[in-house]
Design an enzyme around this catalytic site. Structure first.
Site, PDB file in Angstrom:
ATOM      1  N   ASP A   2       0.848  -1.189   0.000  1.00  0.00           N
ATOM      2  CA  ASP A   2       0.000   0.000   0.000  1.00  0.00           C
ATOM      3  C   ASP A   2       0.889   1.247   0.000  1.00  0.00           C
ATOM      4  O   ASP A   2       1.899   1.303   0.713  1.00  0.00           O
ATOM      5  CB  ASP A   2      -0.917  -0.004   1.238  1.00  0.00           C
ATOM      6  CG  ASP A   2      -2.077   0.966   1.100  1.00  0.00           C
ATOM      7  OD1 ASP A   2      -3.229   0.496   1.010  1.00  0.00           O
ATOM      8  OD2 ASP A   2      -1.838   2.195   1.080  1.00  0.00           O
ATOM      9  N   ILE A   3       0.483   2.243  -0.795  1.00  0.00           N
ATOM     10  CA  ILE A   3       1.285   3.462  -0.949  1.00  0.00           C
ATOM     11  C   ILE A   3       1.191   4.356   0.299  1.00  0.00           C
ATOM     12  O   ILE A   3       2.058   5.206   0.524  1.00  0.00           O
ATOM     13  CB  ILE A   3       0.838   4.236  -2.223  1.00  0.00           C
ATOM     14  CG1 ILE A   3       1.958   5.121  -2.741  1.00  0.00           C
ATOM     15  CG2 ILE A   3      -0.451   5.003  -1.992  1.00  0.00           C
ATOM     16  CD1 ILE A   3       1.711   5.669  -4.133  1.00  0.00           C
ATOM     17  N   ASN A   6     -12.969  -3.472   2.316  1.00  0.00           N
ATOM     18  CA  ASN A   6     -14.057  -2.497   2.351  1.00  0.00           C
ATOM     19  C   ASN A   6     -14.905  -2.570   1.073  1.00  0.00           C
ATOM     20  O   ASN A   6     -14.362  -2.635  -0.027  1.00  0.00           O
ATOM     21  CB  ASN A   6     -13.480  -1.085   2.491  1.00  0.00           C
ATOM     22  CG  ASN A   6     -12.663  -0.924   3.763  1.00  0.00           C
ATOM     23  OD1 ASN A   6     -12.987  -1.491   4.799  1.00  0.00           O
ATOM     24  ND2 ASN A   6     -11.574  -0.157   3.684  1.00  0.00           N
ATOM     25  N   GLN A  62     -14.703   2.249   1.446  1.00  0.00           N
ATOM     26  CA  GLN A  62     -13.987   1.928   0.209  1.00  0.00           C
ATOM     27  C   GLN A  62     -13.675   3.215  -0.548  1.00  0.00           C
ATOM     28  O   GLN A  62     -14.558   4.073  -0.696  1.00  0.00           O
ATOM     29  CB  GLN A  62     -14.828   0.984  -0.670  1.00  0.00           C
ATOM     30  CG  GLN A  62     -14.083   0.481  -1.906  1.00  0.00           C
ATOM     31  CD  GLN A  62     -14.889  -0.550  -2.711  1.00  0.00           C
ATOM     32  OE1 GLN A  62     -16.077  -0.778  -2.443  1.00  0.00           O
ATOM     33  NE2 GLN A  62     -14.239  -1.154  -3.682  1.00  0.00           N
ATOM     34  N   HIS A  66     -10.093  -5.149  -3.460  1.00  0.00           N
ATOM     35  CA  HIS A  66      -8.741  -5.427  -2.930  1.00  0.00           C
ATOM     36  C   HIS A  66      -8.851  -5.852  -1.484  1.00  0.00           C
ATOM     37  O   HIS A  66      -9.737  -5.402  -0.756  1.00  0.00           O
ATOM     38  CB  HIS A  66      -7.829  -4.203  -3.075  1.00  0.00           C
ATOM     39  CG  HIS A  66      -8.427  -2.950  -2.531  1.00  0.00           C
ATOM     40  ND1 HIS A  66      -9.383  -2.220  -3.214  1.00  0.00           N
ATOM     41  CD2 HIS A  66      -8.261  -2.323  -1.354  1.00  0.00           C
ATOM     42  CE1 HIS A  66      -9.758  -1.194  -2.485  1.00  0.00           C
ATOM     43  NE2 HIS A  66      -9.089  -1.226  -1.339  1.00  0.00           N
ATOM     44  N   HIS A 126      -6.927  -5.970   2.129  1.00  0.00           N
ATOM     45  CA  HIS A 126      -5.838  -5.379   2.916  1.00  0.00           C
ATOM     46  C   HIS A 126      -5.289  -6.417   3.897  1.00  0.00           C
ATOM     47  O   HIS A 126      -6.071  -7.051   4.621  1.00  0.00           O
ATOM     48  CB  HIS A 126      -6.353  -4.225   3.788  1.00  0.00           C
ATOM     49  CG  HIS A 126      -6.845  -3.032   3.057  1.00  0.00           C
ATOM     50  ND1 HIS A 126      -6.063  -1.919   2.834  1.00  0.00           N
ATOM     51  CD2 HIS A 126      -8.047  -2.743   2.504  1.00  0.00           C
ATOM     52  CE1 HIS A 126      -6.782  -1.003   2.202  1.00  0.00           C
ATOM     53  NE2 HIS A 126      -7.987  -1.472   1.982  1.00  0.00           N
TER      54      HIS A 126
HETATM   55  P1  AMP Z   1      -9.897   1.248   0.421  1.00  0.00           P
HETATM   56  O1  AMP Z   1     -10.136   2.456   1.279  1.00  0.00           O
HETATM   57  O2  AMP Z   1     -10.209  -0.056   1.096  1.00  0.00           O
HETATM   58  O3  AMP Z   1     -10.567   1.399  -0.921  1.00  0.00           O
HETATM   59  O4  AMP Z   1      -8.333   1.191   0.216  1.00  0.00           O
HETATM   60  C1  AMP Z   1      -7.652   1.799  -0.836  1.00  0.00           C
HETATM   61  C2  AMP Z   1      -6.191   1.664  -0.527  1.00  0.00           C
HETATM   62  O5  AMP Z   1      -5.453   1.811  -1.721  1.00  0.00           O
HETATM   63  C3  AMP Z   1      -5.669   2.733   0.464  1.00  0.00           C
HETATM   64  O6  AMP Z   1      -5.087   2.085   1.587  1.00  0.00           O
HETATM   65  C4  AMP Z   1      -4.649   3.499  -0.367  1.00  0.00           C
HETATM   66  O7  AMP Z   1      -3.542   3.909   0.386  1.00  0.00           O
HETATM   67  C5  AMP Z   1      -4.268   2.470  -1.421  1.00  0.00           C
HETATM   68  N1  AMP Z   1      -3.764   3.032  -2.676  1.00  0.00           N
HETATM   69  C6  AMP Z   1      -4.344   4.009  -3.427  1.00  0.00           C
HETATM   70  N2  AMP Z   1      -3.600   4.242  -4.521  1.00  0.00           N
HETATM   71  C7  AMP Z   1      -2.531   3.404  -4.461  1.00  0.00           C
HETATM   72  C8  AMP Z   1      -1.400   3.179  -5.293  1.00  0.00           C
HETATM   73  N3  AMP Z   1      -1.209   3.864  -6.438  1.00  0.00           N
HETATM   74  N4  AMP Z   1      -0.516   2.233  -4.928  1.00  0.00           N
HETATM   75  C9  AMP Z   1      -0.691   1.526  -3.788  1.00  0.00           C
HETATM   76  N5  AMP Z   1      -1.741   1.693  -2.966  1.00  0.00           N
HETATM   77  C10 AMP Z   1      -2.646   2.614  -3.285  1.00  0.00           C
END
Ligand code: AMP
Ligand code: ZN
Length: 138
Positions: free
Chosen positions: A32-33, A88, A95, A101, A103
């Site tokens: 995760d970024i 989520n 979400q 995805h 986590h």
């Molecule tokens: P959610 O809130 O469950 O939809 O989680 C989305 C997740 O994606 C968050 O934890 C973000 O930090 C992660 N995210 C968004 N863009 C990127 C990216 N380019 N590379 C890696 N993780 C990302």
């Protein structure tokens, strides 16, 4: 199939760079970024599913099989003491990226991760009724 303008479709296909931990035909596993803790990992299906309600059950099975291996490797290599697995679905559930995805959030003493809800009170009659209604669709 790729969905236009979906960031995780692009990441899954390698069109946008990510820190890839592992990939196979069906999934890309990335860090995760904006990690909640050290080693916060995402398992992303290469095919676009918006959420669990949209998802193919067989892919779901393969996903959790992969998740067990990823979780074990994170624990072995990062020495985390525990792990939250979070997924989520929908804006109301938090979400933010509308491509399914999973986590994997390693937990360490003193970390700042906060995943907690307020426990409610169960009504036994209501639980029984709900169980019979929900169970019949499965
Ligand atoms: P959610 O809130 O469950 O939809 O989680 C989305 C997740 O994606 C968050 O934890 C973000 O930090 C992660 N995210 C968004 N863009 C990127 C990216 N380019 N590379 C890696 N993780 C990302
Ligand atoms: Zn997508």
């Amino acid at each position: 199939m790729q969905k236009e303008d979906c960031i995780f479709c692009k990441i899954a296909k390698g069109e946008i760079p990510s820190t890839t931990v592992y990939e196979n035909e069906d999934f890309r596993v990335i860090f995760d970024i904006a990690p909640a803790s050290k080693g916060h990992t995402l398992i992303i299906p290469k095919q676009h599913y918006a959420d669990i309600f949209d998802m193919d059950a067989q892919i779901g099975g393969r996903l959790f099989s992969l998740a067990t291996a990823v979780a074990k490797s994170l624990k072995k290599e990062l020495n985390c003491e525990g792990m939250n697995i979070v997924q989520n679905n929908g804006l109301i559930a938090g979400q933010t990226v509308f491509h399914f995805h999973l986590h994997l959030i390693p937990r360490y003493t003193g970390d700042t991760v906060n995943i907690k809800w307020n426990p409610g009170e169960a009504n036994q009659e209501e639980l029984k009724e709900l169980a019979s209604i929900v169970g019949k669709n499965i």
